[in-house]
Design an enzyme around this catalytic site. Structure first.
Site, mmCIF file in Angstrom:
data_model
loop_
_atom_site.group_PDB
_atom_site.id
_atom_site.type_symbol
_atom_site.label_atom_id
_atom_site.label_comp_id
_atom_site.label_asym_id
_atom_site.label_seq_id
_atom_site.Cartn_x
_atom_site.Cartn_y
_atom_site.Cartn_z
ATOM 1 N N GLU A 95 -19.319 37.857 -12.879
ATOM 2 C CA GLU A 95 -20.200 38.844 -13.591
ATOM 3 C C GLU A 95 -19.500 39.597 -14.195
ATOM 4 O OE1 GLU A 95 -23.830 39.624 -11.378
ATOM 5 O OE2 GLU A 95 -24.174 37.577 -10.994
ATOM 6 N N GLU A 199 -23.738 30.296 -8.824
ATOM 7 C CA GLU A 199 -24.393 31.161 -7.941
ATOM 8 C C GLU A 199 -25.877 31.149 -8.228
ATOM 9 O OE1 GLU A 199 -22.450 35.060 -7.471
ATOM 10 O OE2 GLU A 199 -24.465 35.798 -7.316
#
Length: 354
Positions: A95, A199
């Protein structure tokens, strides 16, 4: 199966590696009768390499440490290899936009698509390919799908960077708000790069007061629906964030409690396999690695479906009915004819034929 590790060592492996990660990885490898592909995802470089001198918050890797950080990747791969764990792949950063959020609690490190391009082509890519780990897959982004296809377009427009990139990793948290068409657009722009969902977890949104919902079929439906949509838009695999959590949805050092397919009750010394566990297992059972998804899936009202050919020559159709009433459907195969099915309300069904 993929398993993700989320922490990076410095000069040697840490307590978390030796006491928690490695034993579970070894157990997974020992009990699985199929190939286990393990990939690693960094959350932050050491604080002294970063612009803000911290593991979290707004901070970027200082350019003078670009090569040092690439060398860390090699050292990590070496140390895990010594422990008998070979990494199938790495992501460039977990991220990367989190590092541009003020006071972000998690370990994070910010990248733009442009800075990630430069680091991959100048440092990570050449360093990795010159090492004995040169077959390790490299994935970019590892963030939400709303950043696609733009992020991939920037990185892969540079031919030097593109030569080192194998795939694009995505997370699911923004999926309810952004259509899966972005995935297909990314594939169409870069058909030689795979897409992988790396994820996902339920109970992650701030407005979800109940973090662990034992027996929730709704959350299993969310998993199944997202997997079907992803598969129908060129995603090649789908990975949950957590192997197992406790009854509170932890432990988590920043109290970011969420749900998990397996919940452990330490006090009673028992564990629960959630509906999410069986939803994931349904796809793992009927759409094994090496399957080819066909352009025959549908998303119409309460019905979602995906069609695939398995490596052993079977055709499978997985159908999710999210409605409160049963549905009548008819499957047609030009060579085998028709199959009429009744899909119970709120059900996940797979038909399989040769």
């Amino acid at each position: 199966m993929w398993l993700e590790t989320l922490c990076w060592p410095t000069s040697q492996l840490t307590h978390e590696d030796t006491e928690y990660k490695l034993p579970y990885l070894r157990r997974a490898l020992a009990v699985s009768d199929t190939e286990v592909r393990v990939f690693a995802s960094p959350w932050s470089a050491p604080a002294w390499m970063k612009s803000n001198g911290a593991l979290n918050g707004m901070g970027h890797l200082l350019p003078e440490y670009y090569q040092t950080w690439a060398n860390y990747f090699i050292r990590f791969l070496e140390e895990y290899d010594k422990e008998g764990i070979s990494m199938w792949g790495v992501t460039a950063q977990n991220e990367p936009i989190d590092g541009d959020i003020p006071e972000f609690a998690f370990n994070c490190m910010g990248w733009t698509a442009e800075s990630q391009t430069e680091w991959i082509k100048t440092n990570l890519g050449p360093t990795l390919r010159a090492s004995r780990f040169n077959a390790t897959k490299v994935m970019i982004l590892d963030d939400q799908r709303f950043l696609l296809p733009a992020w991939a377009d920037v990185v892969l427009a540079d031919p030097e960077a593109a030569a080192y990139v194998d795939g694009v990793a995505v997370h699911w948290y923004g999926d309810p708000f952004f259509p899966a068409d972005a995935l297909t657009a990314t594939h169409n722009h870069h058909p030689d790069k795979f897409l992988l969902n790396t994820e996902a977890c339920e109970g992650s949104y701030p407005w979800e007061i109940q973090k662990v919902a034992l027996g929730s079929w709704h959350r299993a439906e969310n998993y199944a629906a997202d997997i079907i949509r992803d598969l129908n838009h060129w995603v090649t695999g789908w990975i949950d964030w957590n192997i197992a959590l406790d009854m509170n949805g932890g432990p988590n050092w920043v109290s970011n409690f969420v749900d998990s397919p397996i919940i452990v009750d330490d006090e009673l010394q028992r564990f629960y396999k959630q509906p999410m566990f069986y939803a994931m297992g349904h796809f793992a059972r009927f759409v094994p690695p090496g399957s080819t998804v066909l352009d025959a899936g549908v998303e119409q009202g309460d019905l979602l479906s995906v069609v695939a050919e398995t490596p052993d020559g079977f055709t499978v159709t997985t159908l999710l009915n999210t409605g409160d009433i049963e549905l009548e459907v008819s499957l047609t195969d030009p060579e085998r004819g028709h199959l009429n099915l009744t899909l119970p309300a709120r059900s996940l069904t797979t038909a399989k034929w040769m």
